[in-house]
Design an enzyme around this catalytic site. Structure first.
Site, short mmCIF file in Angstrom:
data_model
loop_
_atom_site.label_atom_id
_atom_site.label_comp_id
_atom_site.label_asym_id
_atom_site.label_seq_id
_atom_site.Cartn_x
_atom_site.Cartn_y
_atom_site.Cartn_z
N CYS A 150 42.50 41.75 39.72
CA CYS A 150 42.84 40.57 40.47
C CYS A 150 42.11 39.84 41.29
CB CYS A 150 44.20 40.95 41.41
SG CYS A 150 43.70 42.67 42.57
N HIS A 171 44.75 36.41 47.82
CA HIS A 171 43.72 37.54 47.23
C HIS A 171 42.15 37.24 47.26
CE1 HIS A 171 44.72 41.70 45.37
NE2 HIS A 171 44.54 41.92 46.58
#
Lengths: 565, 565
Positions: free
Chosen positions: A112, A176
């Site tokens: 990710c 993120h």
């Protein structure tokens, strides 16, 4: 070919007007850019003029609104149009039918954070710093205890869009790229942020690890599990509904009041394990699982967003939607995971299942309806392509890893579209270049799934798959004789081309050269994912007082993060 | 629901008019039918009248022309619309978009001859005799040395179509239901045959084994490799061109001169290893292999056939095309094989990759454009469905394994279409019931890929795949605790549902009951694939004199065939 791919001539003109020498240290933001950012309004007017003058001298249409829909751990094979027999994605399938399906599109990492960092910087993780060198060849990301985040040196997509063509930018969903104050989205080009900074998977308990906050811009507005419920036992949450409503509101507000083009990064995370869907989507999928229901809900949300775009003349023909996922299916989560389709393994690996992701580009009237782009391309190509379509020049003060595909994507014939030159795709795992794809061939210089120790605990990135010497549990060094596959006839990476075959001998020198050139010229960025510290977790994020959500911060105790994969 | 699925009321009327007691021995043809066949013209007039009177009393449209396109070893995953990233099948993808895509469609065997026998008889191989009991649970087919072939007792699709609704029937391509004179297509309902009786894979040398003949009706007109070139080194042959031309000529001749509906079984074998394509298709595929080129050539042929159908008002809206393949991808042939897509293993196995096949039903104006049929169905359902659409009653003198889907396929809404009741799918390997699918679950009562001995020689039906206790090399008996999968969330059969889970305990009793009911009531047919004899090979087929192609016939020496898989 209509335009020079790397450097349309007008880019040189424009870069002259606002580019400045870049800083020597990667820990400081570009001085010039930073100054501009502080005087944003003035700057924008300036650049907007420059951009307008460009428009008249280029064949590109006026800067479109751009919506990037970035899914979380959704696999290539999850879309009906990519062969999922359940066909739980009618809206996405329609989007692809009305737009362009990318059949060979890649993320820039099998995990990710590094992948998202590449999408937003146009640079491989090894360059933008989203890797670790604590251990060679390990994946890393931004858990709550991570000290680092996106470097001020990096110029993000929303920064450049704002800078170059006066875009207004919003992130709705998962970020993120670091959660400490200096790493939050509004410090890196977004004008608006509503969502979470980290994964929802936990375990979080507000004792060892605080529950992840939801932020509105720079302030927390509540915490997951407390104020924004996720029931991990029943796989339910209203978060997708909220993220969808926020997206619709953001688009509507731009329609209503804004003359600037907008960039929306819509980044829901319902397909990351534990997957979740809202009450009304329970049992909505033919797949018959919470993951399937999450997929149906996201697909439905895509339908709503597209409908809003289509319903208004200010957006209908002037909005580009790009749909993709941050990495391949997280097969490690077994039944609560997406599908790699025909591809080998999933998330965390440098096989096709780890990197090959859904790709749909939709722009009525500009991108040919029902077209298919078959050339290999990745997140680092998407970055300059979007800038190109937005009439924003690529800065010349740093290396980028991709090049614009805009001239091809705007072609009105399939042959023009697919006349884009082959470009290498680099498959990194942490600091290690594991594999390269070029044309239809892919050479693995290293192979690894995970360690025997991890595998024996049930952590399996390749469930159901076994390819001798390829899906290895010991890092295997093939740099002297890479393992070669032909992805056209063998998209599943099942049949190694024999090292002593004529085909191997013909093809492999190109890969040695690509490997060498890339390695010789690459200057790695400072790794930002080496250090962890429990004190940096979300104990007391800005705004916590207002919601009575502050928790005591433990003393700082930095340590090298452990990255087992 | 518009019609009773199994037995529309009018079928009872019609069966009364021509059905007679069936013979006790499976080796004799139905006496009544045989008599009718010998007086074909009179009979047809009779039945045609009956059929016409039926038309007026049924809601079905007039009997359509029927074209079944039956591919050889083409995998589910070979079609762009089924997720092949190469998208080498634009005409098939268009056919599916204009018609109905079947996402859960199965052959009735993981091997050619038994599967084809099921398609033409509506009965599982265990019933129609296309199996062996020389060894338990082994696949068998019709190589040149096979003594047996399709029993006279079986009523084939062309027989019933001719018998009931006056169809003219042709087989162009591969037959594979026995090659001795009594088994040839014209003895079993076809009015025309042009093609081969067996596989082209060899080795054939006219010494140990004669080259396979091409037949025109009952007479050979040449031999493969001699008169119809196949170059196994360059993977080239003009056979697909010839089969396509023959099909176009046949359709045109029906358009030009025939008032009867026609049934064409178009059965080219270019995708059976060694695959072949004609000169002009070399390097035509994005897949970049002879197999890919063969696929492109077949796809192009489909396009030509559809174009001819569409170009004439006598066929445009009155022709049903059904496209499928005889079994899953022959992964054993590695790079010269098709793709199973997301499914486990391939041909020869009772995993999804062995049975799940492409399925497209196309009938403009009748079958809803762009629809998808998600219910599990198989060749034995196609048989009564086609008869139903052709207004031909299903004989009542024997057991059939499927039921008509016509009322659903003619629905104009997706929900009606997919309101078809669940029906079990039986996965046999030879005489052994290996697995059952019902709804979204599939229970494996036995698992086996192939023996260790075979596997160690490099014969691998599951390349790249390994699922503990499932892809076994020793036949594994799970009849007391079947291995259960959920094909919705786990189409790849990777995640066995734990035997001690609540889900397993809830679901498994249904499967025990299905297994028991099926086994208790099934009366196996006499196996026709037990005996081999070198003297029955194509030494001197009828017509060989004319072409100077007769070879000396060795003395008869019957022996039990060896079936290693």
């Amino acid at each position: 070919m209509l335009f020079a791919v790397q450097q349309p001539w007008f880019l040189f003109l424009i870069t002259f007007t606002f580019c400045q020498p870049h800083p020597s240290s990667s820990s400081n933001h570009s001085t010039y850019y930073h100054n501009q950012h502080q005087h944003q309004v003035d700057h924008r007017v300036h650049v907007h003029h420059a951009s307008l003058s460009l428009s008249s001298s280029s064949a590109f249409p006026s800067p479109p609104n751009i919506i990037v829909m970035l899914m979380d751990d959704m696999g290539f094979g999850d879309l009906g149009i990519n062969g999922d027999p359940n066909y739980d994605t009618p809206n996405l399938d329609a989007l692809a039918s009305q737009g362009m399906l990318l059949t060979n599109f890649y993320s820039s990492s099998p995990l990710c954070s590094p992948s998202r960092a590449s999408l937003l910087t146009g640079r491989l993780p090894i360059r933008n710093g989203f890797y670790t060198d604590n251990v060679d060849g390990r994946n890393s990301y931004t858990p709550q205890e991570i000290v680092g985040g996106i470097s001020d040196y990096e110029l993000t997509l929303p920064e450049l869009l704002s800078f170059g063509s006066h875009y207004h930018s919003a992130l709705i969903g998962k970020w993120h790229l670091g959660h400490r104050p200096q790493y939050l989205p509004l410090k890196h080009g977004f004008d608006m942020f509503w969502g979470s900074t980290n994964c929802h998977f936990g375990p979080y308990d507000n004792k060892a690890r605080p529950n992840i906050p939801i932020f509105e811009n720079n302030n927390m507005v509540g915490r997951l599990f407390e104020d924004f419920a996720i029931n991990k036992a029943t796989f339910t949450s209203n978060l997708t509904q909220i993220y969808t409503r926020k997206a619709l509101e953001y688009i509507q507000s731009n329609i209503d009041s804004n003359n600037r083009p907008f960039f929306l990064l819509w980044s829901p995370d319902a397909t990351h394990a534990p997957s979740y869907r809202s009450e009304k989507f329970i049992n909505s999928s033919r797949r018959g699982s919470p993951y399937g229901d999450a997929l149906v809900e996201l697909d439905s949300a895509v339908g709503q967003i597209v409908q809003l775009i289509q319903s208004n003349p200010r957006t209908a023909n002037n909005t580009l939607i790009f749909f993709t996922s941050d990495n391949g299916a997280a097969l490690v989560s077994k039944n609560d995971a997406g599908s790699s389709g025909p591809f080998l393994c999933g998330k965390q690996t440098t096989f096709e299942g780890g990197f090959r992701v859904p790709g749909i580009a939709w722009w009525p009237g500009k991108i040919k309806s029902g077209s298919k782009f078959h050339k290999a391309a990745s997140f680092v190509d998407l970055f300059p392509t979007l800038l190109d379509l937005a009439e924003v020049p690529l800065p010349t003060d740093r290396d980028f890893d991709g090049s614009s595909l805009a001239p091809f994507w705007l072609s009105q014939t399939d042959s023009q579209l697919n006349s884009a030159p082959d470009r290498p795709i680099y498959f990194y795992r942490g600091n290690r270049l594991m594999a390269i794809r070029y044309g239809l061939y892919k050479a693995h210089f290293w192979t690894w799934t995970n360690s025997w120790a991890q595998f024996k605990t049930g952590i399996d990135f390749c469930p159901g798959s076994f390819v001798q010497g390829i899906t290895t549990h010991t890092p295997s060094n093939y740099t002297s004789s890479p393992r070669l596959f032909h992805l056209g006839r063998d998209p599943s990476e099942h049949y190694v081309i024999p090292v002593n075959s004529a085909e191997y001998k013909t093809i492999i020198p190109t890969f040695f050269q690509l490997y060498q050139n890339h390695s010789d010229t690459l200057i790695p960025g400072e790794p930002v994912l080496n250090w962890c510290d429990n004190s940096v977790m979300h104990w007391s994020p800005q705004g916590c007082e207002e919601y009575n959500k502050c928790l005591p911060v433990p003393p700082s105790n930095p340590y090298k993060c452990e990255w087992p994969h």
